[in-house]
Design a protein around this motif. Structure first.
Motif, PDB file in Angstrom:
ATOM      1  N   ASP A   8       0.825  -1.205   0.000  1.00  0.00           N
ATOM      2  CA  ASP A   8       0.000   0.000   0.000  1.00  0.00           C
ATOM      3  C   ASP A   8       0.863   1.261   0.000  1.00  0.00           C
ATOM      4  O   ASP A   8       0.594   2.203  -0.737  1.00  0.00           O
ATOM      5  N   ARG A   9       1.889   1.257   0.848  1.00  0.00           N
ATOM      6  CA  ARG A   9       2.768   2.415   0.983  1.00  0.00           C
ATOM      7  C   ARG A   9       4.211   1.961   1.152  1.00  0.00           C
ATOM      8  O   ARG A   9       4.463   0.910   1.724  1.00  0.00           O
ATOM      9  N   VAL A  10       5.123   2.814   0.691  1.00  0.00           N
ATOM     10  CA  VAL A  10       6.550   2.583   0.920  1.00  0.00           C
ATOM     11  C   VAL A  10       7.124   3.865   1.507  1.00  0.00           C
ATOM     12  O   VAL A  10       6.987   4.944   0.923  1.00  0.00           O
ATOM     13  N   PHE A  11       7.714   3.752   2.682  1.00  0.00           N
ATOM     14  CA  PHE A  11       8.377   4.881   3.324  1.00  0.00           C
ATOM     15  C   PHE A  11       9.833   4.859   2.890  1.00  0.00           C
ATOM     16  O   PHE A  11      10.555   3.891   3.158  1.00  0.00           O
ATOM     17  N   THR A  12      10.249   5.904   2.192  1.00  0.00           N
ATOM     18  CA  THR A  12      11.606   5.975   1.651  1.00  0.00           C
ATOM     19  C   THR A  12      12.388   7.075   2.354  1.00  0.00           C
ATOM     20  O   THR A  12      11.829   7.859   3.117  1.00  0.00           O
ATOM     21  N   ASP A  13      13.678   7.138   2.069  1.00  0.00           N
ATOM     22  CA  ASP A  13      14.577   8.122   2.668  1.00  0.00           C
ATOM     23  C   ASP A  13      14.537   8.028   4.191  1.00  0.00           C
ATOM     24  O   ASP A  13      14.311   9.003   4.891  1.00  0.00           O
ATOM     25  N   VAL A  14      14.725   6.798   4.692  1.00  0.00           N
ATOM     26  CA  VAL A  14      14.766   6.544   6.129  1.00  0.00           C
ATOM     27  C   VAL A  14      16.050   5.802   6.482  1.00  0.00           C
ATOM     28  O   VAL A  14      16.710   5.226   5.619  1.00  0.00           O
ATOM     29  N   HIS A  15      16.396   5.844   7.743  1.00  0.00           N
ATOM     30  CA  HIS A  15      17.483   5.047   8.300  1.00  0.00           C
ATOM     31  C   HIS A  15      16.837   4.160   9.351  1.00  0.00           C
ATOM     32  O   HIS A  15      15.971   4.614  10.106  1.00  0.00           O
ATOM     33  N   LEU A  16      17.225   2.896   9.397  1.00  0.00           N
ATOM     34  CA  LEU A  16      16.556   1.935  10.270  1.00  0.00           C
ATOM     35  C   LEU A  16      17.457   1.448  11.387  1.00  0.00           C
ATOM     36  O   LEU A  16      18.646   1.225  11.187  1.00  0.00           O
ATOM     37  N   ILE A  17      16.859   1.265  12.545  1.00  0.00           N
ATOM     38  CA  ILE A  17      17.508   0.580  13.661  1.00  0.00           C
ATOM     39  C   ILE A  17      16.730  -0.715  13.844  1.00  0.00           C
ATOM     40  O   ILE A  17      15.514  -0.692  14.050  1.00  0.00           O
ATOM     41  N   THR A  18      17.413  -1.831  13.725  1.00  0.00           N
ATOM     42  CA  THR A  18      16.757  -3.136  13.828  1.00  0.00           C
ATOM     43  C   THR A  18      17.390  -3.940  14.951  1.00  0.00           C
ATOM     44  O   THR A  18      18.468  -3.612  15.439  1.00  0.00           O
ATOM     45  N   VAL A  19      16.739  -4.981  15.349  1.00  0.00           N
ATOM     46  CA  VAL A  19      17.337  -5.920  16.281  1.00  0.00           C
ATOM     47  C   VAL A  19      18.072  -6.946  15.425  1.00  0.00           C
ATOM     48  O   VAL A  19      17.460  -7.751  14.735  1.00  0.00           O
ATOM     49  N   ALA A  20      19.382  -6.863  15.436  1.00  0.00           N
ATOM     50  CA  ALA A  20      20.205  -7.724  14.591  1.00  0.00           C
ATOM     51  C   ALA A  20      20.280  -9.128  15.177  1.00  0.00           C
ATOM     52  O   ALA A  20      20.172  -9.315  16.377  1.00  0.00           O
ATOM     53  N   SER A  21      20.486 -10.105  14.334  1.00  0.00           N
ATOM     54  CA  SER A  21      20.577 -11.490  14.789  1.00  0.00           C
ATOM     55  C   SER A  21      22.023 -11.956  14.950  1.00  0.00           C
ATOM     56  O   SER A  21      22.272 -13.122  15.163  1.00  0.00           O
ATOM     57  N   ASP A  22      22.960 -11.017  14.864  1.00  0.00           N
ATOM     58  CA  ASP A  22      24.360 -11.409  15.053  1.00  0.00           C
ATOM     59  C   ASP A  22      24.791 -11.063  16.483  1.00  0.00           C
ATOM     60  O   ASP A  22      23.966 -10.979  17.376  1.00  0.00           O
ATOM     61  N   ASP A  23      26.052 -10.826  16.709  1.00  0.00           N
ATOM     62  CA  ASP A  23      26.563 -10.574  18.061  1.00  0.00           C
ATOM     63  C   ASP A  23      26.235  -9.175  18.592  1.00  0.00           C
ATOM     64  O   ASP A  23      26.355  -8.938  19.781  1.00  0.00           O
ATOM     65  N   SER A  24      25.837  -8.265  17.745  1.00  0.00           N
ATOM     66  CA  SER A  24      25.533  -6.914  18.207  1.00  0.00           C
ATOM     67  C   SER A  24      24.079  -6.829  18.674  1.00  0.00           C
ATOM     68  O   SER A  24      23.252  -7.675  18.358  1.00  0.00           O
ATOM     69  N   ASP A  25      23.785  -5.818  19.453  1.00  0.00           N
ATOM     70  CA  ASP A  25      22.429  -5.633  19.945  1.00  0.00           C
ATOM     71  C   ASP A  25      21.525  -4.965  18.916  1.00  0.00           C
ATOM     72  O   ASP A  25      20.325  -5.191  18.908  1.00  0.00           O
ATOM     73  N   TRP A  26      22.095  -4.121  18.077  1.00  0.00           N
ATOM     74  CA  TRP A  26      21.299  -3.355  17.117  1.00  0.00           C
ATOM     75  C   TRP A  26      21.909  -3.458  15.734  1.00  0.00           C
ATOM     76  O   TRP A  26      23.110  -3.527  15.576  1.00  0.00           O
ATOM     77  N   GLY A  27      21.052  -3.418  14.738  1.00  0.00           N
ATOM     78  CA  GLY A  27      21.502  -3.351  13.364  1.00  0.00           C
ATOM     79  C   GLY A  27      21.102  -1.997  12.805  1.00  0.00           C
ATOM     80  O   GLY A  27      20.061  -1.457  13.178  1.00  0.00           O
ATOM     81  N   ILE A  28      21.907  -1.439  11.962  1.00  0.00           N
ATOM     82  CA  ILE A  28      21.611  -0.143  11.354  1.00  0.00           C
ATOM     83  C   ILE A  28      21.622  -0.306   9.843  1.00  0.00           C
ATOM     84  O   ILE A  28      22.560  -0.879   9.284  1.00  0.00           O
ATOM     85  N   ILE A  29      20.568   0.167   9.208  1.00  0.00           N
ATOM     86  CA  ILE A  29      20.491   0.182   7.745  1.00  0.00           C
ATOM     87  C   ILE A  29      20.251   1.625   7.336  1.00  0.00           C
ATOM     88  O   ILE A  29      19.190   2.190   7.605  1.00  0.00           O
ATOM     89  N   ARG A  30      21.255   2.231   6.727  1.00  0.00           N
ATOM     90  CA  ARG A  30      21.111   3.610   6.243  1.00  0.00           C
ATOM     91  C   ARG A  30      20.547   3.592   4.827  1.00  0.00           C
ATOM     92  O   ARG A  30      20.712   2.625   4.098  1.00  0.00           O
ATOM     93  N   ASN A  31      19.886   4.692   4.447  1.00  0.00           N
ATOM     94  CA  ASN A  31      19.285   4.803   3.109  1.00  0.00           C
ATOM     95  C   ASN A  31      18.385   3.606   2.832  1.00  0.00           C
ATOM     96  O   ASN A  31      18.594   2.858   1.886  1.00  0.00           O
ATOM     97  N   ALA A  32      17.391   3.435   3.672  1.00  0.00           N
ATOM     98  CA  ALA A  32      16.532   2.268   3.631  1.00  0.00           C
ATOM     99  C   ALA A  32      15.109   2.620   3.200  1.00  0.00           C
ATOM    100  O   ALA A  32      14.808   3.778   2.911  1.00  0.00           O
ATOM    101  N   ALA A  33      14.269   1.596   3.183  1.00  0.00           N
ATOM    102  CA  ALA A  33      12.849   1.760   2.875  1.00  0.00           C
ATOM    103  C   ALA A  33      12.062   0.723   3.668  1.00  0.00           C
ATOM    104  O   ALA A  33      12.581  -0.342   4.011  1.00  0.00           O
ATOM    105  N   VAL A  34      10.808   1.065   3.956  1.00  0.00           N
ATOM    106  CA  VAL A  34       9.895   0.166   4.660  1.00  0.00           C
ATOM    107  C   VAL A  34       8.599   0.113   3.862  1.00  0.00           C
ATOM    108  O   VAL A  34       7.997   1.154   3.590  1.00  0.00           O
ATOM    109  N   ALA A  35       8.169  -1.077   3.487  1.00  0.00           N
ATOM    110  CA  ALA A  35       6.921  -1.247   2.747  1.00  0.00           C
ATOM    111  C   ALA A  35       5.846  -1.775   3.686  1.00  0.00           C
ATOM    112  O   ALA A  35       6.110  -2.622   4.530  1.00  0.00           O
TER     113      ALA A  35
END
Length: 71
Positions: A8-35
Protein backbone atom coordinates in the motif's frame (compact mmCIF):
# COMPACT_ATOMS: atom_id res chain seq x y z
CA UNK A 1 10.98 -16.43 -8.22
CA UNK A 2 8.27 -14.14 -9.56
CA UNK A 3 5.62 -12.73 -7.28
CA UNK A 4 3.11 -9.90 -7.33
CA UNK A 5 3.70 -7.10 -4.86
CA UNK A 6 0.66 -5.77 -3.08
CA UNK A 7 2.12 -3.00 -1.00
CA UNK A 8 0.00 0.00 0.00
CA UNK A 9 2.77 2.42 0.98
CA UNK A 10 6.55 2.58 0.92
CA UNK A 11 8.38 4.88 3.32
CA UNK A 12 11.61 5.97 1.65
CA UNK A 13 14.58 8.12 2.67
CA UNK A 14 14.77 6.54 6.13
CA UNK A 15 17.48 5.05 8.30
CA UNK A 16 16.56 1.93 10.27
CA UNK A 17 17.51 0.58 13.66
CA UNK A 18 16.76 -3.14 13.83
CA UNK A 19 17.34 -5.92 16.28
CA UNK A 20 20.21 -7.72 14.59
CA UNK A 21 20.58 -11.49 14.79
CA UNK A 22 24.36 -11.41 15.05
CA UNK A 23 26.56 -10.57 18.06
CA UNK A 24 25.53 -6.91 18.21
CA UNK A 25 22.43 -5.63 19.94
CA UNK A 26 21.30 -3.36 17.12
CA UNK A 27 21.50 -3.35 13.36
CA UNK A 28 21.61 -0.14 11.35
CA UNK A 29 20.49 0.18 7.74
CA UNK A 30 21.11 3.61 6.24
CA UNK A 31 19.29 4.80 3.11
CA UNK A 32 16.53 2.27 3.63
CA UNK A 33 12.85 1.76 2.87
CA UNK A 34 9.89 0.17 4.66
CA UNK A 35 6.92 -1.25 2.75
CA UNK A 36 3.50 -1.64 4.35
CA UNK A 37 0.60 -3.80 3.21
CA UNK A 38 -2.74 -3.84 5.02
CA UNK A 39 -1.23 -2.03 8.03
CA UNK A 40 1.56 -4.61 8.45
CA UNK A 41 5.22 -4.41 7.56
CA UNK A 42 5.67 -6.28 4.29
CA UNK A 43 9.31 -5.53 3.45
CA UNK A 44 12.31 -3.79 5.08
CA UNK A 45 15.74 -3.23 3.62
CA UNK A 46 18.19 -1.04 1.79
CA UNK A 47 16.43 1.23 -0.69
CA UNK A 48 18.78 -0.01 -3.41
CA UNK A 49 17.44 -3.55 -2.89
CA UNK A 50 13.77 -2.58 -3.06
CA UNK A 51 11.87 -3.95 -6.06
CA UNK A 52 11.04 -1.18 -8.55
CA UNK A 53 7.69 -2.62 -9.60
CA UNK A 54 5.91 -2.24 -6.27
CA UNK A 55 3.26 0.24 -7.50
CA UNK A 56 2.73 1.60 -3.97
CA UNK A 57 2.44 5.19 -2.83
CA UNK A 58 5.95 6.38 -1.90
CA UNK A 59 6.29 8.66 1.10
CA UNK A 60 9.62 10.46 1.47
CA UNK A 61 10.57 10.80 5.13
CA UNK A 62 13.50 13.21 4.96
CA UNK A 63 16.15 10.97 6.49
CA UNK A 64 14.38 10.17 9.77
CA UNK A 65 15.34 7.18 11.90
CA UNK A 66 12.77 4.38 12.22
CA UNK A 67 12.51 1.30 14.40
CA UNK A 68 10.20 -0.95 12.36
CA UNK A 69 8.33 -3.48 14.43
CA UNK A 70 9.37 -2.00 17.79
CA UNK A 71 6.68 -0.19 19.72
Amino acid sequence: MTYALSWDRVFTDVHLITVASDDSDWGIIRNAAVAVSKEKIAWVGAAADMPNDHGAEEIGCGGVWMTPGLI
